[in-house]
Motif scaffolding. Structure first.
Motif, mmCIF file in Angstrom:
data_model
loop_
_atom_site.group_PDB
_atom_site.id
_atom_site.type_symbol
_atom_site.label_atom_id
_atom_site.label_comp_id
_atom_site.label_asym_id
_atom_site.label_seq_id
_atom_site.Cartn_x
_atom_site.Cartn_y
_atom_site.Cartn_z
ATOM 1 N N ALA A 71 41.359 53.136 74.222
ATOM 2 C CA ALA A 71 41.235 52.095 73.195
ATOM 3 C C ALA A 71 40.265 51.001 73.624
ATOM 4 O O ALA A 71 39.464 50.510 72.822
ATOM 5 C CB ALA A 71 42.609 51.492 72.902
ATOM 6 N N LEU A 74 36.733 51.717 73.353
ATOM 7 C CA LEU A 74 36.338 51.477 71.962
ATOM 8 C C LEU A 74 36.135 49.988 71.697
ATOM 9 O O LEU A 74 35.075 49.558 71.229
ATOM 10 C CB LEU A 74 37.395 52.057 71.027
ATOM 11 N N TYR A 75 37.144 49.192 72.012
ATOM 12 C CA TYR A 75 37.058 47.752 71.714
ATOM 13 C C TYR A 75 35.842 47.113 72.399
ATOM 14 O O TYR A 75 35.140 46.293 71.810
ATOM 15 C CB TYR A 75 38.328 47.036 72.171
ATOM 16 N N ARG A 77 33.057 48.334 73.140
ATOM 17 C CA ARG A 77 31.805 48.699 72.463
ATOM 18 C C ARG A 77 31.644 47.987 71.130
ATOM 19 O O ARG A 77 30.564 47.496 70.816
ATOM 20 C CB ARG A 77 31.746 50.224 72.300
ATOM 21 N N ALA B 102 31.886 54.578 69.480
ATOM 22 C CA ALA B 102 33.092 53.967 70.045
ATOM 23 C C ALA B 102 34.278 54.925 69.948
ATOM 24 O O ALA B 102 35.072 55.060 70.898
ATOM 25 C CB ALA B 102 33.400 52.661 69.314
ATOM 26 N N LEU B 157 33.339 45.795 62.053
ATOM 27 C CA LEU B 157 32.537 46.825 61.366
ATOM 28 C C LEU B 157 32.757 46.781 59.854
ATOM 29 O O LEU B 157 32.399 47.725 59.146
ATOM 30 C CB LEU B 157 32.899 48.227 61.897
ATOM 31 N N THR B 167 37.855 53.337 62.539
ATOM 32 C CA THR B 167 37.895 52.757 63.886
ATOM 33 C C THR B 167 39.234 52.072 64.135
ATOM 34 O O THR B 167 39.803 52.180 65.228
ATOM 35 C CB THR B 167 36.726 51.770 64.065
ATOM 36 N N ALA B 171 41.863 52.836 67.171
ATOM 37 C CA ALA B 171 42.234 51.757 68.090
ATOM 38 C C ALA B 171 43.736 51.484 68.058
ATOM 39 O O ALA B 171 44.377 51.349 69.104
ATOM 40 C CB ALA B 171 41.452 50.495 67.731
#
Lengths: 113, 211
Positions: A71, A74-75, A77, B102, B157, B167, B171
């Motif tokens: 996670a 991801l965050y 980025r 991501a 986004l 996303t 997440a």
């Protein structure tokens, strides 16, 4: 978030354990969790550090730790790709963490101040 | 797809389902990129992240630059660099790439950590991109791209609503939901919030992410 969680639940965290592997962070499985997170950033496709986490705090926790590492890949980025600012108030509130972890050396340290 | 049979761990159904849904979504036409483009972006993101050479289907040079930087060195972005690639690609196209990279890095990281080889990408679905207008009230504020709502990760986004929804699903499934974030004493799958944040902080520090 880390300091908030620790303070609110009466835990004492040594933040330097994040950057210095000779220092134990001070929570159950802390050193193993840091090792897993470091492996997440690296490119060692053969490493299965989650097994070390599992041996200390259990397999379910190990899988969740791997998920959290994903996670934050991801965050990290999406916030760096969009220039999400860190406000002055938050910076001041976390001044000790910023100093301990050397965050002022990071590329986006001054953004949003 | 994503059966995690190689893993020594039992993987929560919610995570396996999210991984499958993400791969299906990557193959579909996006807001500005076709399904084939999106799979090409995903493949290049994986190759760059793993420091390996791969065959990349044709993408505009600026798109390749975005994929490479976002995969390998996300903290080196700057306002000037973003302004440059946005000028070439358009803001929605830029943000759609960011969302794809991501998600791919997140899921590849998770699978590797639980002892599973990278899941092959699906075949792209045919058809053109399906335009979706950006939110009317998007603004930059102190950020470097336009976004709607408060400047927080679940909105960064938002100029590409489909990308933001996808996303956020990834997440929240891997980390925690908004409701769970409200509590400093949450425990998820026996991992306490403080342990969760040790992992989060270590990853962010390793990526030199100040936020």
């Amino acid at each position: 978030m880390l300091r908030w969680s620790a303070q609110e639940t009466g835990r004492t965290i040594d933040f330097s354990g994040i950057v210095d592997t000779t220092v134990a962070p001070g929570i159950a499985g802390g050193a193993e969790l840091v090792a897993l997170a470091r492996a997440a950033i690296g490119h060692d496709v053969d490493a299965v550090p989650a097994q070390k986490v599992a041996s200390v705090i259990g397999p379910d926790a190990a899988v969740r730790a791997a998920a959290v590492a994903g996670a934050f890949e991801l965050y990290n980025r999406i916030v760096d790709a969009t220039g999400l600012p860190v406000g002055r108030v938050q910076r001041e509130r976390l001044a000790d963490v910023v100093e301990t972890l050397g965050l002022d050396e990071f590329p986006h340290a001054g953004h949003g101040v | 797809m994503f059966d995690f049979a190689e893993s020594p761990f039992d993987i929560p159904q919610s995570i396996a389902d999210m991984c499958r849904r993400t791969w299906e979504d990557l193959a579909e036409p996006g807001t500005t990129w076709t399904g084939a483009d999106r799979i090409a972006i995903a493949e290049r993101a994986r190759d760059t992240r793993l420091d390996r050479d791969g065959e990349t289907a044709e993408l505009p040079p600026a798109a390749v630059d975005v994929v490479d930087l976002m995969s390998g060195a996300p903290a080196t972005t700057s306002r000037e660099w973003i302004d440059g690639v946005v000028a070439e690609l358009g803001e929605q196209a830029y943000l759609e790439i960011v969302g794809i990279v991501a998600r791919v890095v997140a899921i590849d990281t998770f699978t590797r950590l639980v002892g599973v080889a990278p899941e092959p990408f699906p075949e792209a679905s045919p058809g053109p991109a399906v335009a979706e207008p950006p939110p009317a009230k998007a603004r930059k504020g102190k950020a470097w791209v336009n976004m709607a709502g408060f400047p927080v990760p679940p909105n960064v986004l938002s100029l590409v609503p489909k990308a933001q929804r996808a996303t956020n699903l990834t997440a929240e499934t891997l980390y925690m939901t908004g409701a769970q974030m409200e509590s400093p004493d949450t425990t998820i799958d026996t991992l306490h919030r403080t342990q969760i944040e040790v992992v989060a902080t270590t990853v962010s520090h390793g990526n030199e992410c100040f936020y």
